[in-house]
Motif scaffolding. Structure first.
Motif, PDB file in Angstrom:
ATOM      1  N   HIS A  38       2.868   6.717   4.995  1.00 33.96           N
ATOM      2  CA  HIS A  38       2.110   6.314   6.073  1.00 33.96           C
ATOM      3  C   HIS A  38       1.478   7.433   6.801  1.00 33.96           C
ATOM      4  CE1 HIS A  38      -0.961   3.792   8.162  1.00 33.96           C
ATOM      5  NE2 HIS A  38      -1.365   3.067   6.619  1.00 33.96           N
ATOM      6  N   CYS A  68      -2.301   9.436  -7.220  1.00 32.97           N
ATOM      7  CA  CYS A  68      -2.308   7.733  -8.685  1.00 32.97           C
ATOM      8  C   CYS A  68      -3.704   7.935  -8.590  1.00 32.97           C
ATOM      9  CB  CYS A  68      -1.782   7.075  -7.721  1.00 32.97           C
ATOM     10  SG  CYS A  68      -0.249   6.720  -7.753  1.00 32.97           S
ATOM     11  N   ASP A 110       1.946  10.046  -4.520  1.00 35.81           N
ATOM     12  CA  ASP A 110       0.980   9.557  -3.717  1.00 35.81           C
ATOM     13  C   ASP A 110      -0.516   9.070  -4.119  1.00 35.81           C
ATOM     14  OD1 ASP A 110       0.387  10.726  -1.320  1.00 35.81           O
ATOM     15  OD2 ASP A 110      -0.906  12.634  -1.569  1.00 35.81           O
ATOM     16  N   GLU A 111      -1.173   8.930  -2.961  1.00 35.55           N
ATOM     17  CA  GLU A 111      -2.358   7.633  -2.557  1.00 35.55           C
ATOM     18  C   GLU A 111      -1.958   6.243  -4.074  1.00 35.55           C
ATOM     19  OE1 GLU A 111      -3.827   8.016  -0.750  1.00 35.55           O
ATOM     20  OE2 GLU A 111      -3.862  10.255  -0.510  1.00 35.55           O
ATOM     21  N   VAL A 112      -1.186   5.667  -3.648  1.00 39.91           N
ATOM     22  CA  VAL A 112      -0.753   4.678  -4.717  1.00 39.91           C
ATOM     23  C   VAL A 112      -1.284   3.097  -3.853  1.00 39.91           C
ATOM     24  CG1 VAL A 112       1.657   3.963  -2.811  1.00 39.91           C
ATOM     25  CG2 VAL A 112       1.758   3.359  -4.887  1.00 39.91           C
ATOM     26  N   GLY A 113      -2.005   3.598  -2.565  1.00 39.06           N
ATOM     27  CA  GLY A 113      -2.408   2.618  -2.465  1.00 39.06           C
ATOM     28  C   GLY A 113      -4.285   2.110  -3.284  1.00 39.06           C
ATOM     29  N   GLU A 114      -4.333   3.305  -3.572  1.00 35.71           N
ATOM     30  CA  GLU A 114      -5.765   3.436  -5.139  1.00 35.71           C
ATOM     31  C   GLU A 114      -5.189   2.689  -6.555  1.00 35.71           C
ATOM     32  OE1 GLU A 114      -8.371   4.697  -3.455  1.00 35.71           O
ATOM     33  OE2 GLU A 114      -6.819   5.425  -1.771  1.00 35.71           O
ATOM     34  N   THR A 151       0.651   6.757   1.100  1.00 40.55           N
ATOM     35  CA  THR A 151      -1.039   5.513   1.110  1.00 40.55           C
ATOM     36  C   THR A 151      -1.285   6.169   2.646  1.00 40.55           C
ATOM     37  OG1 THR A 151      -2.441   4.084   1.436  1.00 40.55           O
ATOM     38  CG2 THR A 151      -0.330   3.484   1.928  1.00 40.55           C
ATOM     39  N   ASN A 152      -3.031   6.227   2.531  1.00 40.28           N
ATOM     40  CA  ASN A 152      -3.337   6.576   4.746  1.00 40.28           C
ATOM     41  C   ASN A 152      -4.620   5.284   4.010  1.00 40.28           C
ATOM     42  OD1 ASN A 152      -5.638   6.619   2.026  1.00 40.28           O
ATOM     43  ND2 ASN A 152      -5.910   8.454   3.419  1.00 40.28           N
ATOM     44  N   ARG A 153      -4.150   4.395   3.829  1.00 41.39           N
ATOM     45  CA  ARG A 153      -4.449   2.950   4.092  1.00 41.39           C
ATOM     46  C   ARG A 153      -3.418   1.968   4.994  1.00 41.39           C
ATOM     47  NH1 ARG A 153      -8.905   1.519   0.623  1.00 41.39           N
ATOM     48  NH2 ARG A 153      -9.225   2.631  -1.499  1.00 41.39           N
ATOM     49  N   LEU A 155      -1.905  -1.447   4.145  1.00 41.49           N
ATOM     50  CA  LEU A 155      -1.156  -2.000   2.855  1.00 41.49           C
ATOM     51  C   LEU A 155      -1.049  -3.416   3.200  1.00 41.49           C
ATOM     52  CD1 LEU A 155       1.192   0.196   0.459  1.00 41.49           C
ATOM     53  CD2 LEU A 155      -1.610   0.071   0.521  1.00 41.49           C
ATOM     54  N   GLU A 158      -4.921  -4.154   2.814  1.00 36.14           N
ATOM     55  CA  GLU A 158      -4.937  -4.486   0.936  1.00 36.14           C
ATOM     56  C   GLU A 158      -4.232  -5.294   0.785  1.00 36.14           C
ATOM     57  OE1 GLU A 158      -7.467  -2.166  -0.464  1.00 36.14           O
ATOM     58  OE2 GLU A 158      -7.678  -1.943   1.981  1.00 36.14           O
TER      59      GLU A 158
END
Length: 229
Positions: A38, A68, A110-114, A151-153, A155, A158
């Motif tokens: 993260h 992702c 990468d960017e799994v939160g998307e 992720t940069n989110r 989670l 989210e």
């Protein structure tokens, strides 16, 4: 230079925050647990994922990266899990998914939160059962790749908002490594800057150059919204 050295160079530093992160990387590399990275954009999540792989027992296997956020929603299942010939329009031949391509190596999500929620549900099943259902296939394919996600989110937020599955979050978040933004490890800026200048000189065929005191002062006082990138 070997692969480990290249990855370490990509994330150079000697600050306390950087050293703590490297200690976490070392523990993660020695484990088979899934890892969630993260950090803000540009903090070096891809380089850290490479370093975990290169220091792990799976280092001789493939390192497969997938962004992702860059895969169209209708193609996510085919990209990750593969498809059989004729399973949909344009499927002219069988194609293994990235889980299969990674083999006994590492799959970096990468960017799994998307990922959209339907894709999250399918990913959860694969992570839990360690087998993938190819699109149009009749039997599951066993897979062995270690999953490292990033992720940069936030989670947790989210999950609370219903945009990320809680069960998938806990499956991916077995070990967490938080990558500090550059503004929180400003003592690393001189080393990073000198590395970038040396690399630029080498790539441009120029003799070595140095950074002036005034230029370094400006670098040290900048807030770096893009972080290391």
């Amino acid at each position: 230079r070997n692969d480990v050295q290249r990855s370490q160079n990509r994330i150079a530093g000697d600050s306390a925050a950087f050293r703590r992160m490297l200690e976490q990387v070392e523990r993660a590399a020695a484990s088979e647990a899934r890892v969630l990275l993260h950090g803000e954009k540009g903090t070096g999540k891809e380089a850290v994922a490479h370093l975990i792989h290169e220091q792990s027992p799976r280092k001789d296997g493939a390192f497969v990266e997938v962004n992702c956020a860059a895969i169209p929603e209708e193609l996510i299942e085919s990209e990750l899990f593969g498809h059989e010939k004729g399973s949909f329009t344009g499927a002219a031949e069988m194609k293994p998914g990235l889980f299969e391509v990674a083999g006994s190596g590492t799959l970096f999500l990468d960017e799994v939160g998307e990922l959209p929620l339907p894709a999250q549900a399918k990913l959860l099943r694969v992570v839990e059962q360690r087998e993938v259902p190819r699109v149009g296939g009749t039997r599951p394919i066993a897979v062995d790749a270690r999953v490292v996600a990033a992720t940069n989110r936030d989670l947790n937020a989210e999950v609370a908002a219903g945009r990320f599955r809680e069960d998938l979050f806990y499956r991916l978040n077995v070990m967490t490594i938080n990558l500090p933004p550059l503004r929180e490890r400003s003592t690393d800026i001189p080393q990073l800057a000198e590395h970038c200048v040396a690399r630029a000189c080498a790539e441009g065929g120029r003799p070595p150059m140095t950074i002036t005191t005034e230029a370094m002062r400006l670098l040290l006082h900048y807030h770096w919204p893009g972080n290391v990138r």
